[in-house]
Write a protein that holds these residues in place. Structure first.
Motif, short mmCIF file in Angstrom:
data_model
loop_
_atom_site.label_atom_id
_atom_site.label_comp_id
_atom_site.label_asym_id
_atom_site.label_seq_id
_atom_site.Cartn_x
_atom_site.Cartn_y
_atom_site.Cartn_z
N TRP A 134 -32.94 -55.47 -78.66
CA TRP A 134 -32.63 -54.09 -78.29
C TRP A 134 -31.44 -53.94 -77.35
N VAL B 243 -35.00 -44.95 -75.80
CA VAL B 243 -35.96 -45.75 -76.57
C VAL B 243 -36.92 -46.42 -75.61
N GLU B 244 -38.19 -46.36 -75.96
CA GLU B 244 -39.23 -47.02 -75.18
C GLU B 244 -39.93 -48.02 -76.09
N ILE C 163 -28.17 -46.30 -77.66
CA ILE C 163 -29.22 -46.03 -76.67
C ILE C 163 -28.61 -45.85 -75.27
N LEU D 226 -33.14 -47.49 -72.08
CA LEU D 226 -34.09 -48.36 -72.78
C LEU D 226 -35.18 -48.75 -71.79
N PHE E 122 -37.50 -41.99 -78.52
CA PHE E 122 -38.18 -42.71 -79.59
C PHE E 122 -39.12 -43.74 -78.98
N CYS E 123 -40.39 -43.63 -79.36
CA CYS E 123 -41.43 -44.50 -78.80
C CYS E 123 -41.83 -45.53 -79.84
N VAL E 124 -41.39 -46.76 -79.61
CA VAL E 124 -41.70 -47.83 -80.55
C VAL E 124 -43.03 -48.45 -80.15
N GLU F 165 -29.08 -45.94 -83.86
CA GLU F 165 -28.72 -44.94 -82.84
C GLU F 165 -28.37 -45.60 -81.51
N SER G 101 -45.79 -47.82 -75.75
CA SER G 101 -46.02 -46.44 -75.27
C SER G 101 -47.47 -46.14 -74.90
N TRP H 206 -32.43 -50.23 -86.67
CA TRP H 206 -32.03 -49.25 -85.66
C TRP H 206 -30.52 -49.08 -85.57
N SER I 221 -41.89 -53.48 -82.41
CA SER I 221 -40.52 -53.51 -81.90
C SER I 221 -39.57 -54.30 -82.80
#
Ligand SMILES: C[S@@+](CC[C@H](N)C(=O)[O-])C[C@H]1O[C@@H](n2cnc3c(N)ncnc32)[C@H](O)[C@@H]1O
Length: 194
Positions: A143, A39-40, A122, A125, A67-69, A120, A43, A118, A111
């Motif tokens: 996160w 996860v980022e 990670i 990160l 996944f790009c938040v 999933e 981006s 969320w 975010s």
């Protein structure tokens, strides 16, 4: 098949915040993700996302999703950068150009909104969104609990005193739940140990 050594110059020529040594570093960390997704947060036009995707594709788990938040909403960064809807097209172009759109998903919301739903776990990160103290603090609080034990968090701009990242990094260290690992450039990295 995309290959990092052939694509390094092209990656480094993209508009974005990463220095060449940070590109190398992020590529290597993504290559080593052993479990969970990537996860980022933040981006922009996809430079760091494509870098991590090339790492995944060159590694032992080439199916690892990224996944790009990134809401791509009007935003002015602490260093004066202007970000917004105009960056979404270039983001998609970067994914297509580097052959990684099958791995990378844009989560086009803030975010704090994405974190609420969320589920999933990670494995890597990368926090590079709102660099104000409240912004980074919120990203860490929301996160980090989703990071697997053994997973890695990388903060960008952790050496820039004129933003909130150094203070948040210090507070993350003080929890005792993370061990500092070697990083490069302006980055700081920690492995979750409990
Ligand atoms: C420094 S740029 C990211 C650079 C990118 N990682 C790269 O490799 O070029 C910071 C980004 O954070 C995004 N951002 C700002 N607030 C955010 C939030 N609340 N959630 C997610 N992203 C946010 C901005 O839209 C901006 O694109």
């Amino acid at each position: 098949v995309p290959n990092f050594s052939d694509r390094r110059d092209a990656l480094n020529s993209l508009t974005g915040g990463l220095r060449p040594e940070e590109v190398e570093y992020l590529y290597g960390r993504a290559q080593q993700v052993a479990a969970g997704v990537i996860v980022e947060i933040g981006s922009f036009r996809g430079k760091s996302a494509a870098t991590m995707a090339l790492g995944v594709m060159d590694g032992p788990r080439p199916e690892t999703r990224i996944f790009c938040v990134e809401p791509h909403e009007h935003f002015r960064g602490v260093f004066g950068g202007i970000f917004g809807p105009q960056d979404r097209g270039p983001f998609y172009e970067t994914m297509v150009r580097f052959g990684c759109s099958h791995l990378v998903s844009l989560v086009g919301i803030k975010s704090e909104v994405a974190a609420a739903g969320w589920r999933e776990p990670i494995g890597l990160l990368f926090i590079d969104g709102d660099h104000t103290y409240p912004g980074v603090k919120k990203d860490a609080e929301l996160w980090l609990p989703k990071l697997l034990v053994g997973g890695l968090v990388v903060f960008d701009d952790a050496t820039h005193a004129r933003c909130g990242v150094p203070q948040v990094v210090k507070e993350v260290e003080e929890t005792g739940a993370y061990e500092s690992v070697q990083a490069t450039g302006t980055m700081a990295a920690f492995r979750r140990i409990r």
